[in-house]
Design a protein around this motif. Structure first.
Motif, mmCIF file in Angstrom:
data_model
loop_
_atom_site.group_PDB
_atom_site.id
_atom_site.type_symbol
_atom_site.label_atom_id
_atom_site.label_comp_id
_atom_site.label_asym_id
_atom_site.label_seq_id
_atom_site.Cartn_x
_atom_site.Cartn_y
_atom_site.Cartn_z
ATOM 1 N N GLU A 78 8.512 9.079 -2.463
ATOM 2 C CA GLU A 78 7.653 7.898 -2.463
ATOM 3 C C GLU A 78 6.185 8.339 -2.449
ATOM 4 O OE1 GLU A 78 10.170 8.227 -0.307
ATOM 5 O OE2 GLU A 78 11.584 6.738 -1.065
ATOM 6 N N ARG A 80 3.712 7.398 -0.811
ATOM 7 C CA ARG A 80 3.048 7.572 0.484
ATOM 8 C C ARG A 80 3.090 9.008 0.981
ATOM 9 N NH1 ARG A 80 5.567 6.131 6.046
ATOM 10 N NH2 ARG A 80 4.181 7.867 6.472
ATOM 11 N N TRP A 81 4.196 9.723 0.723
ATOM 12 C CA TRP A 81 4.354 11.064 1.292
ATOM 13 C C TRP A 81 3.357 12.059 0.699
ATOM 14 C CZ3 TRP A 81 6.469 10.349 5.621
ATOM 15 C CH2 TRP A 81 7.560 9.488 5.792
ATOM 16 N N ASP A 154 6.210 10.187 11.700
ATOM 17 C CA ASP A 154 6.641 8.941 11.041
ATOM 18 C C ASP A 154 8.097 8.581 11.336
ATOM 19 O OD1 ASP A 154 5.657 6.745 9.120
ATOM 20 O OD2 ASP A 154 7.640 7.257 8.354
ATOM 21 N N ARG A 155 9.005 9.564 11.258
ATOM 22 C CA ARG A 155 10.429 9.299 11.507
ATOM 23 C C ARG A 155 10.862 10.045 12.775
ATOM 24 N NH1 ARG A 155 12.946 10.727 5.594
ATOM 25 N NH2 ARG A 155 12.081 8.971 4.422
ATOM 26 N N ASP A 199 18.055 7.559 8.127
ATOM 27 C CA ASP A 199 16.660 7.522 8.590
ATOM 28 C C ASP A 199 16.561 6.475 9.700
ATOM 29 O OD1 ASP A 199 13.965 7.052 8.958
ATOM 30 O OD2 ASP A 199 13.475 6.884 6.821
ATOM 31 N N ASN A 201 14.119 5.109 11.031
ATOM 32 C CA ASN A 201 13.158 4.041 10.719
ATOM 33 C C ASN A 201 13.858 2.846 10.082
ATOM 34 O OD1 ASN A 201 10.898 5.259 11.666
ATOM 35 N ND2 ASN A 201 10.109 5.913 9.688
ATOM 36 N N ASN A 260 11.812 -0.912 1.822
ATOM 37 C CA ASN A 260 10.446 -0.475 1.468
ATOM 38 C C ASN A 260 10.117 -0.977 0.056
ATOM 39 O OD1 ASN A 260 11.919 1.220 -0.197
ATOM 40 N ND2 ASN A 260 10.972 3.125 0.527
ATOM 41 N N ASP A 286 5.001 -0.354 2.602
ATOM 42 C CA ASP A 286 4.318 0.881 2.169
ATOM 43 C C ASP A 286 3.019 0.611 1.406
ATOM 44 O OD1 ASP A 286 6.055 2.700 3.266
ATOM 45 O OD2 ASP A 286 7.104 3.169 1.395
ATOM 46 N N LYS A 306 0.644 0.369 5.858
ATOM 47 C CA LYS A 306 0.516 1.303 6.979
ATOM 48 C C LYS A 306 -0.580 2.302 6.594
ATOM 49 C CE LYS A 306 4.915 2.455 6.771
ATOM 50 N NZ LYS A 306 6.278 2.936 7.117
HETATM 51 C C1 BGC Z 1 9.129 5.382 5.960
HETATM 52 C C2 BGC Z 1 8.757 4.530 4.801
HETATM 53 C C3 BGC Z 1 9.264 5.154 3.513
HETATM 54 C C4 BGC Z 1 10.730 5.516 3.634
HETATM 55 C C5 BGC Z 1 11.265 6.244 2.416
HETATM 56 C C6 BGC Z 1 10.606 5.658 5.961
HETATM 57 O O1 BGC Z 1 10.984 6.438 7.014
HETATM 58 O O2 BGC Z 1 8.705 4.792 7.173
HETATM 59 O O3 BGC Z 1 7.369 4.347 4.760
HETATM 60 O O4 BGC Z 1 9.107 4.303 2.430
HETATM 61 O O5 BGC Z 1 10.943 6.306 4.759
HETATM 62 O O6 BGC Z 1 10.695 7.466 2.267
#
Ligand code: BGC
Length: 377
Positions: A78, A80-81, A154-155, A199, A201, A260, A286, A306
């Motif tokens: 993704e 964001r990473w 994050d996770r 995950d 999250n 997401n 995201d 975020k």
């Molecule tokens: C994150 C998301 C991300 C997802 C997939 C989650 O743990 O919080 O922001 O889209 O992982 O990578």
């Protein structure tokens, strides 16, 4: 002649005396600086720093004086990473520390191997974005055995003695999604396209979504007709899930909440096949560029923004503190199945077409030009 020879001998002797004194002073200074005065042999010990604050007292690591921050990431799949990697790296380096990063491409064995490599490279702190919340517990144990503290970035890593968890409030992410969608659709058939089961999250987001949906469900106003995880967060898997939900309900779906933006994108592809894109509200998270473009075009209702720079900077500051042996501040505790992990959780922001300009565009997360480029203004 004899007199001159005697004077030369005296001069050499004086020189030797001065050199001997200088050598002695140098030796004493070196011993003092190493802090080893008073050890058994009265001599400096082998190089390395005795760890007094880590999980394995007595473990010695090479200390070259430079703090090394190691980051092991699940994926760069993704958008964001990529920001996380860049911004965290920049923030670490701005604090004068060295940054080493490895990415495991959603492979648990690879992530464990990479973490071992970072440990053997002598990192002073290990930062982990776990692919599998449970499988990565072994990384925490290995790092601790080497006297290295671990931050969950994050996770959350589950069932391990994680030292610090820094993230956004993921349960709140789910609540924001469901609050926005239930305002638009207070009654009807809902589809929940979850994130990856592996995950944690994804579970926290789901908890948040159902915190809000449950009273509607209890009153018989909302029915969740489809509720599945999306393996590895892959958009194609989310699309297939959404296709199955549409088939089973003959296209009669009123709202979609996705884990997401990437999975929301997959779900919207399936909705488009039924001529329903833009007609059925969809939530994601995201603030990916593609999602922002769908929001202004009307095919996605909302996303949860975020601010990654904030996360990266807070995490970098705390990681460097931990590497120095300081105890970082934490504002709450999150249970990971084994312990209550000291945690810092930042605040997520709901974004729709009305506030996109004053949130993600104003922050420079995406430019106004990029966001609106696919539609006429
Ligand atoms: C994150 C998301 C991300 C997802 C997939 C989650 O743990 O919080 O922001 O889209 O992982 O990578």
């Amino acid at each position: 002649m004899l007199e001159r020879k005697a004077m030369r001998i005296m001069a050499v002797r004086r020189l030797l005396q001065v050199a001997a004194i200088a050598l002695a002073v140098l030796l004493l200074w070196a011993i003092f600086m190493r802090g080893d005065v008073g050890n058994d042999a009265g001599l400096p010990s082998s190089p390395g720093e005795e760890l007094t604050d880590g999980h394995a007292p007595g473990v010695r690591r090479q200390d070259d004086g430079i703090i090394k921050v190691g980051l092991t990431m699940d994926t760069l799949q993704e958008e964001r990473w990529i920001k996380d990697q860049e911004m965290f790296g920049e923030a670490v380096e701005a604090l004068g520390a060295e940054f080493i990063v490895m990415t495991a491409d959603s492979d648990d064995a690879k992530q464990i191997e990479q973490a071992e490599t970072l440990i053997s490279m002598g990192v002073d702190i290990l930062v982990v974005v776990p692919h599998d919340a449970e499988a990565t517990a072994t990384i925490v144990n290995k790092a601790h055995a080497a006297g290295i503290k671990v931050m969950s970035y994050d996770r959350l890593v589950r069932n391990a003695d994680v030292d610090l968890y820094v993230s956004f409030d993921n349960e709140r992410v789910g609540e924001l999604q469901a609050e926005v969608i239930t305002k638009l659709v207070p009654e009807g058939k809902y589809v929940f396209i979850g994130g990856a089961d592996t995950d944690y999250n994804a579970h926290l987001v789901k908890k948040g979504v159902f915190n809000v949906l449950q009273p509607f469900i209890d009153r018989g106003e909302i029915t969740v007709v489809f509720d599945q995880w999306t393996r590895n967060w892959l958009p194609a898997n989310a699309r297939d899930n959404m296709r199955a939900a549409l088939r089973a309900n003959e296209g009669r779906i009123d709202a979609v909440i996705a884990g997401n933006d990437a999975t929301a994108g997959g779900a919207i592809e399936a909705l488009a096949e039924w001529g329903l894109a833009g007609k059925v509200p969809v939530a994601g998270q995201d603030a990916e560029l593609a999602a922002a473009q769908r929001i202004v075009a009307g095919t996605q209702t909302m996303t949860v923004y975020k601010p990654i720079r904030q996360l990266a900077e807070v995490a970098a500051e705390l990681a460097v503190k931990m590497a120095k042996g300081e105890t970082p501040r934490a504002d709450r505790l999150v249970n990971n199945g084994k312990i209550d992990v000291p945690s810092v959780l930042l605040t997520p922001i709901a974004v729709n077409a009305d506030n996109i300009d004053e949130t993600i565009i104003a922050d420079g997360f995406h430019s106004r030009e990029e966001v609106y480029k696919l539609i006429e203004r």
